[in-house]
Design an enzyme around this catalytic site. Structure first.
Site, short mmCIF file in Angstrom:
data_model
loop_
_atom_site.label_atom_id
_atom_site.label_comp_id
_atom_site.label_asym_id
_atom_site.label_seq_id
_atom_site.Cartn_x
_atom_site.Cartn_y
_atom_site.Cartn_z
N GLU A 1 -10.26 3.77 -0.32
CA GLU A 1 -10.46 4.39 0.99
C GLU A 1 -10.65 5.89 0.91
OE1 GLU A 1 -6.63 5.12 3.54
OE2 GLU A 1 -6.31 3.24 2.46
N ASP B 1 -14.75 2.68 1.76
CA ASP B 1 -14.68 3.04 3.18
C ASP B 1 -16.10 3.19 3.69
OD1 ASP B 1 -14.66 5.21 5.41
OD2 ASP B 1 -12.57 4.58 5.29
N ASP C 1 0.85 -1.19 0.00
CA ASP C 1 0.00 0.00 0.00
C ASP C 1 0.89 1.24 0.00
OD1 ASP C 1 -1.85 2.01 0.45
OD2 ASP C 1 -2.63 1.16 2.32
#
Length: 452
Positions: A307, A330, A249
């Protein structure tokens, strides 16, 4: 009949910047925070909802909640839930508030907290967890929860009903699996924060392997050689051929060409996907990265994001462009449960697995419901869900993992009701004698240099 009589907001912040929990290439020192919404009623029940932030700005989200919540004050709960799609559109249609969105940014973060608080309240009155409220709906009832404005070029209500009916036959069996806590496999990010030293990372990875985890995510995006060294340590801990999966990530730190070149260098560590390789708004950039990483000498590297993706319209475009192999909504950056249902159905239509963003305070409590809904109601296929092992002790019904699976929440509500003493202890700026933020220890954060 339950009437919503009022609301309160709370600005709650945990000093996670002190030990670098949550640190990554873009966010070096966040204080995990909750912009909290509590709905009061004329009954024994309250509705609790929150939006996750990482510190400064949390007060702005609380102000936005105060601007939105009067739209439902004095309303009967049944009048809001009878036609959820209509209610959701009503909540995003105040023209003056809409101007500072629309359906994105701070105003949408506030909407997520408010909408989720209504779902929490509704589920408590029904004496069910939120995932079971949705699981007990007919396909038509699920679809009525969604505002399809802006997405019918990709998914119509009729198509959505048909998709849900395709997996109806075995839904009862999947509910039973959920009730046995066998619906949502967990993966861990707890070892992979960029601010952790290599020895700490190695120890935590080894502990995670012993605990039964099979999926592991590490933060990347700093110096290339540092990334290689950390991923080498990770592979030494989890192995290359033991069935363990590695994910990485970058938290938006790269340009598109940088993401491609960096990940080709990291391909030797065989990551399943690179998460947030570039700007979260760059649909075509993600598509270019996915194309470039389809065929490396070490295999395909997938592309994931979500997200920071602000609404169903952005997700629609990512899917239409073939930009993603994994979708990561999210629970409260988008507009709560209703918009999440739209996103789950869009992902099902395009055949992309859902792996919700879950790396923040309160998010595992939320997303365990969403992943259960995806498996039981929408896709009929198991995916995985991020689990970070911190701050759960502050919730009345904390998320937990056992035997590699999330323990399915069975208590009524949406699982984000925070303990009153935790709210008081970490309220910001807080009261003298009550809040940690009024202590001498807090001066390190409050008076120290801002870390950017």
């Amino acid at each position: 009949m339950v009437k919503i009589t009022g609301f309160t907001t709370r600005d709650v912040r945990f000093p996670t910047s002190l030990d670098k929990t949550g640190s990554d290439a873009m966010n070096a020192a966040g204080d995990y925070s909750a912009a909290y919404c509590i709905l009061s009623t004329d009954s024994e029940h309250e509705g609790h909802g929150m939006t996750f932030t990482i510190g400064r700005g949390n007060e702005i989200v609380c102000l936005a909640i105060k601007s939105l919540a009067p739209l439902i004050a004095g309303r009967d709960l049944d009048s809001l839930t009878a036609d959820w799609g209509k209610t959701w559109r009503y909540l995003v249609s105040d023209s003056q508030l809409r101007w500072i969105g629309p359906e994105k940014g701070v105003i949408h973060l506030a909407l997520g907290a408010l909408v989720n608080a209504i779902w929490d309240l509704w589920a408590k009155t029904l004496n069910k967890p939120v995932w079971k409220v949705v699981a007990d709906m007919t396909p038509e009832e699920v679809v009525r929860c969604i505002d399809f404005r802006y997405i019918t070029d990709a998914l119509t209500p009729e198509e959505a009903v048909a998709l849900l009916k395709e997996v109806e036959a075995d839904k009862k069996k999947r509910i039973e699996e959920a009730e046995r806590s066998e619906a949502v496999p967990a993966y861990t990010t707890s070892a992979g924060w960029l601010g952790y030293g290599e020895e700490k990372m190695k120890t935590l990875l080894e502990e995670s392997v012993r605990a039964g985890y099979r999926h592991f995510k590490l933060k990347v995006g700093g110096n290339l050689e540092d990334d290689k060294r950390r991923l080498s340590i990770a592979r030494d801990a989890i192995g290359y051929d033991k069935g363990n999966i590695l994910m990485v990530d970058a938290n938006q730190v790269w340009s598109v060409p940088e993401a491609i070149s960096h990940m080709k260098e990291l391909a030797q560590f065989k990551p399943w996907f690179i998460e947030e390789p570039t700007s979260p708004d760059d649909v075509l950039g993600h598509a270019a990265i996915r194309t470039a990483l389809r065929d490396t000498p070490h295999g395909t590297i997938g592309v994931a994001t979500g997200e920071m993706c602000q609404n169903r319209v952005m997700f629609k475009q990512f899917l239409q462009a073939g930009a993603l192999t994994v979708l990561q909504p999210d629970a409260c950056r988008v507009g709560g449960v209703n918009e999440c249902l739209a996103i789950l159905l869009l992902a099902r239509k395009f055949g992309v697995p859902i792996v919700p963003h879950s790396g923040g305070v309160g998010l595992p409590e939320y997303t365990q419901h969403l992943s259960t809904i995806d498996y039981v109601v929408v896709s009929g296929k198991k995916s995985v869900l991020e689990y970070v092992d911190h701050l759960h002790e502050h919730f009345e019904h904390p998320a937990s993992v056992k035997n590699g699976y999330y323990v399915t929440p069975m208590e009524p509500g949406y699982s984000v009701e925070m303990k009153p003493e935790s709210m008081d202890r970490y309220s910001f700026p807080g009261e003298e004698g009550k809040s940690w933020w009024k202590t001498e220890e807090a001066r390190t954060i409050l008076e120290g240099p801002r870390i950017v």
